[in-house]
Design a protein around this motif. Sequence first.
Motif, mmCIF file in Angstrom:
data_model
loop_
_atom_site.group_PDB
_atom_site.id
_atom_site.type_symbol
_atom_site.label_atom_id
_atom_site.label_comp_id
_atom_site.label_asym_id
_atom_site.label_seq_id
_atom_site.Cartn_x
_atom_site.Cartn_y
_atom_site.Cartn_z
ATOM 1 N N PHE A 147 -8.854 -5.546 -3.868
ATOM 2 C CA PHE A 147 -8.478 -6.251 -2.798
ATOM 3 C C PHE A 147 -7.649 -5.340 -1.984
ATOM 4 O O PHE A 147 -6.876 -4.679 -2.352
ATOM 5 C CB PHE A 147 -7.479 -7.458 -3.343
ATOM 6 N N VAL A 148 -8.058 -5.710 -0.713
ATOM 7 C CA VAL A 148 -7.112 -4.783 0.411
ATOM 8 C C VAL A 148 -6.371 -5.543 1.142
ATOM 9 O O VAL A 148 -7.047 -6.615 1.564
ATOM 10 C CB VAL A 148 -8.211 -4.046 1.298
ATOM 11 N N GLY A 149 -5.038 -5.557 1.186
ATOM 12 C CA GLY A 149 -4.208 -6.528 2.011
ATOM 13 C C GLY A 149 -3.221 -5.773 2.855
ATOM 14 O O GLY A 149 -3.266 -4.440 3.215
ATOM 15 N N ASN A 150 -2.289 -6.692 3.770
ATOM 16 C CA ASN A 150 -1.325 -6.106 4.729
ATOM 17 C C ASN A 150 -1.991 -5.026 5.758
ATOM 18 O O ASN A 150 -1.696 -4.058 5.964
ATOM 19 C CB ASN A 150 -0.243 -5.060 3.812
ATOM 20 N N ASN A 151 -2.909 -5.858 6.217
ATOM 21 C CA ASN A 151 -3.602 -5.386 7.524
ATOM 22 C C ASN A 151 -4.493 -4.026 7.176
ATOM 23 O O ASN A 151 -4.543 -2.978 8.173
ATOM 24 C CB ASN A 151 -2.723 -4.923 8.677
ATOM 25 N N GLY A 152 -5.011 -3.894 5.823
ATOM 26 C CA GLY A 152 -5.756 -2.744 5.426
ATOM 27 C C GLY A 152 -4.773 -1.466 4.938
ATOM 28 O O GLY A 152 -5.567 -0.564 4.697
#
Length: 275
Positions: A147-152
């Motif tokens: 999973f990729v989060g926090n604007n990438g």
Amino acid sequence: MTEFRSFYKRSPLSHDISNLVYSDQSTLIPDPVTPTNIKVQAQGWSVSENGQRFYIDSESNKANQYRLNPPYSIDSVFYDNKFTSSIINNDLAIDSPESTLFALESSNRQVQQYTFSTPRDISTATPAGKSFPISSNFGTNIGQSIFVGNNGTEVYVLGTNGDLYQYTLGTSWDASTKQLGFKFLDVTQNTFLYGIEFNPNGTRMIIGEVHSARKIHQYTLSTPWDISTATSNFTLSTPEVTGVHGMKWDTDGTELLVLSNISVGNHRIYRYTYM
């Protein structure tokens, strides 16, 4: 004088699985039309931010593209007749413009970056020449979900052994800028874990559990996007789902789509809604 009082039903907190119930709705993911004789064999998926498309792996190391119409609806699931055989992965994550993809390659134990020459068209994906290894953390175990989060800028990789690692990128969606160090969360109290999903502000995370357990576990993060501050606070039983392999919240966080890996060529999407 008669006193009148108004009572308002308090809105449930969004992106909270403790409010979910099964909607009695599921749909079979159709096998690809092209190439022929290829069956869906999903380890994970990536759903576009607008809920209009999802990308999923299949046999022979191919990744396929599907459409949801209307968005986030499982009433109509269409194969988009777009695929690529260049992505060898256990799971994948895609950015909001749908032009950059991170593939979790279990055989090479690395996160590999791909670029779409045409956004929203996986058939145009080619390696970007950027990657970072995860072997030093997972050893002989296999990274299963990403999973990729926090604007990438934050990348989360879940292993078959129940270890969850967090890596920080110096530049959004650029695998070559992974910074030194990592953060870690031990979720080995649960077994056979697949799928990671966060709420939009990074304060709540859910992880799926397959096989006989058939559950989704929820964690709250006291510091957004920092898994070292996560604590378990709820578990949702999903007996109708053979094995949870991916999850996706809708836009307002009141519906959850759950990907189930039943067998090769027999994968379903289940819909959970707020009570």
